[in-house]
Design a protein around this motif. Structure first.
Motif, short mmCIF file in Angstrom:
data_model
loop_
_atom_site.label_atom_id
_atom_site.label_comp_id
_atom_site.label_asym_id
_atom_site.label_seq_id
_atom_site.Cartn_x
_atom_site.Cartn_y
_atom_site.Cartn_z
N ASN B 324 0.77 -1.22 0.05
CA ASN B 324 -0.07 0.02 -0.06
C ASN B 324 0.82 1.24 0.09
N GLU B 328 1.24 4.12 -2.89
CA GLU B 328 1.00 5.43 -2.63
C GLU B 328 1.97 6.34 -2.94
N PHE B 354 -3.39 -4.23 -4.00
CA PHE B 354 -3.69 -3.31 -5.29
C PHE B 354 -5.21 -3.63 -5.47
N ARG B 357 -7.43 -1.12 -4.19
CA ARG B 357 -7.16 0.66 -4.38
C ARG B 357 -8.00 0.65 -5.80
N LYS B 358 -8.43 2.20 -5.86
CA LYS B 358 -9.17 2.58 -6.97
C LYS B 358 -8.60 1.95 -8.34
N TYR B 360 -6.07 -0.68 -10.30
CA TYR B 360 -5.01 -2.11 -10.17
C TYR B 360 -3.92 -1.90 -10.84
#
Lengths: 145, 396
Positions: B324, B328, B354, B357-358, B360
């Protein structure tokens, strides 16, 4: 020795499977995997690896994952068995679509193998892909290829 | 002195290498290529153990798996040489990380497939705007001669150490070609005592398009590099991300500062319950490595970070959080990351991180050796999800 542990939730991750045999029979779940493995053992057929890869809705992506597996080059024959539910033709077409999506040969009929080696590997002799449905009358034929 | 590359993006080329903003919550399929990344597709020929390899499409963050000796590190080295464009010194540097000294490297044979320099190395990348950038590396035999104008110290005699010159030729996305010649020099004192090696590079190499950092498990980043990168982050007030990342391993960490109590400048951490700050090396290998990784991503802004054996020193319980943080940092600094691993847990953690997350922005690439040739298989989100669910072995 400790097994793999999910880094997120801490639960144990199953040891990854390896494709070992030239002939692969794909079934839906663990029950089918255990049933056909036992049946093949009873029939003294030990050159077919039975692989339960999850429900039929997962077939499309999981065939693609199998196709790019490092051991896929070993495979010359692939059988797929699934529940036909109330729509045998639809079930067959669904399997054909998953095979096509994965770039694999597509049979014309249930129980009729294609005549192309799926890996086009000249060193392998078996050259059949069988696709069938879970029809009670045909179980044994399917298991025998 | 051996010439050093300052990995700065070439201002002049910025307009040609426009970073296309490509945000939004969508999943890229295998057929789609993100043309804003420095590296989308990569072809490597005749380098180390790789005769010919095509890999891609690459994502913003990539993991390379494969059994031992299948060319994972060689692939990272090939990308590293390609980032440097026309810098033969990088060839010496990657050999040093492998434990080979300059005396061994001066013939250059070990760079070439099957030790045969007759066939040039070619590394071709498709990246920004989908245009090709190609590096060709070849050697030229020359007479071993005494070079008097290289001598800098009394009693020294300089020789071309093996009489083999190396040529780096780089063709950019506009078809413009530049080249340099590297001449290995061996300095001898008292007629037969070798005192040092040096690589003379002509003409000067200039700046590169993309910033690049290689983190390898054998050669840690130096404290100086970490201090410099942290200073840059601190000046730009971007160090919050670094502290958050380090807290994954050391939750008591309250802050970081640069101190030089005994003449050596180091990053120090302030820990809750401790009266005095603790130098980063004493906080442990895992935290140091994670810090170096985040610092490298910030330093290689709009460029690329290469990481060999990324899981080294890190406990499995922090891996999802680590990915993560990498995601970021890679997004914040627009840096591409290519890492290798032997760990299935590391792959599972990356996929897990991933997936939530918004976007991939991750791909797994597995290297295999088949009939003596190395091939690459690339997993997108759906295929990796399927492989891990069966579960299939994705490490080769």
């Amino acid at each position: 020795m400790m097994g793999l542990v999910c880094p997120n939730c801490g639960t144990k991750i199953e040891k990854p499977l390896r494709i070992k045999e030239e002939r692969l029979l794909i079934v839906e779940g663990r029950d089918e995997e255990e049933f056909f493995s036992a049946l093949l053992e009873k029939l003294k057929i030990n050159e077919i690896q039975v692989l339960g890869i999850g429900g039929k809705s997962l077939l499309k992506d999981r065939l693609k994952a199998l196709k790019i597996d490092s051991q896929w080059k070993k495979v010359s024959s692939l059988g797929i068995m699934r529940d036909a539910d109330q729509n045998p033709e639809g079930a067959f077409q669904s399997v054909c679509s998953a095979l096509k999506n994965a770039g694999l040969p597509v049979p014309k009929k249930v129980m009729e193998p294609t005549n192309r080696n799926i890996n086009l590997n000249p060193s392998l002799t078996s050259q059949h892909t069988v696709t069938t449905e879970d029809n009670a009358n045909n179980l044994l034929k399917t298991g025998l290829f | 002195m051996v010439k050093r590359v300052d990995y700065q993006r070439k201002t002049k080329k910025d307009k040609q290498g426009i970073i296309k903003e490509d945000k939004g919550g969508y999943k890229r399929s295998m057929g789609q290529v993100d043309t804003s990344l420095p590296y989308n597709m990569l072809e490597v020929e005749n380098f180390r153990c790789i005769k010919s390899l095509t890999i891609g499409p690459l994502e913003q963050v990539n993991l390379i798996t494969g059994i031992n000796n299948v060319g994972k590190t060689a692939l990272l080295e090939a990308i590293f040489l390609h980032i440097g464009e026309i810098n033969p010194e990088l060839a010496w540097r990657i050999d040093r990380w492998r434990g080979l000294g300059p005396d061994y490297s001066s013939s250059w044979r070990q760079l070439f497939w099957q030790f045969d320099p007759k066939t040039p190395i070619r590394i071709t990348a498709t990246g920004v705007k989908d245009k090709k950038r190609s590096l060709t590396i070849s050697t030229t035999p020359a007479d071993a001669t005494i070079i008097k104008n290289a001598i800098q110290r009394e009693k020294e005699t300089a020789f071309k150490s093996s009489g083999v010159l190396i040529q780096f030729e780089y063709t950019d996305e506009n078809g413009e070609t530049r080249k340099t010649i590297g001449t290995p020099l061996m300095f001898i004192e008292d007629e037969d005592n070798v005192v040092r090696f040096e690589l003379r590079i002509e003409p000067p190499i200039g700046l590169t398009r993309f910033a690049g950092v290689f983190l390898n498990p054998r050669g840690k980043t130096t404290y100086d590099e970490d201090v410099q990168r942290f200073s840059q982050m601190r000046i730009k007030q971007q160090d919050r991300l670094l502290i958050d990342a380090m807290r994954l391993i050391e939750p008591r960490l309250e802050g970081l500062e640069i101190l030089s109590p005994q003449g050596i400048t180091l990053i120090f951490g302030h820990l809750r319950d401790y009266n005095e700050p603790i130098p980063l090396p004493l906080l442990g290998d895992g935290i140091r490595r994670l810090a170096s990784l985040i610092l490298a991503i910030s330093a290689a802004q709009r460029g690329i970070v290469l990481v060999d054996e990324i899981e080294n020193g890190l406990h499995h319980s922090v891996m999802t959080s680590m990915w993560n943080m990498i995601a970021e940092a890679a997004t914040q600094f627009n840096t591409q990351v290519i890492a290798t691993t032997h760990s299935q847990e590391c792959v599972v953690a990356a996929h897990d991180a991933f997936s939530k997350r918004k976007e991939y922005s991750f791909r797994l690439h597995r290297l295999d050796r088949q009939n003596g040739e190395i091939t690459a298989a690339t997993y997108d989100q759906e295929t990796l999800e399927a492989a891990l669910s069966i579960p299939l072995e994705v490490r080769g």
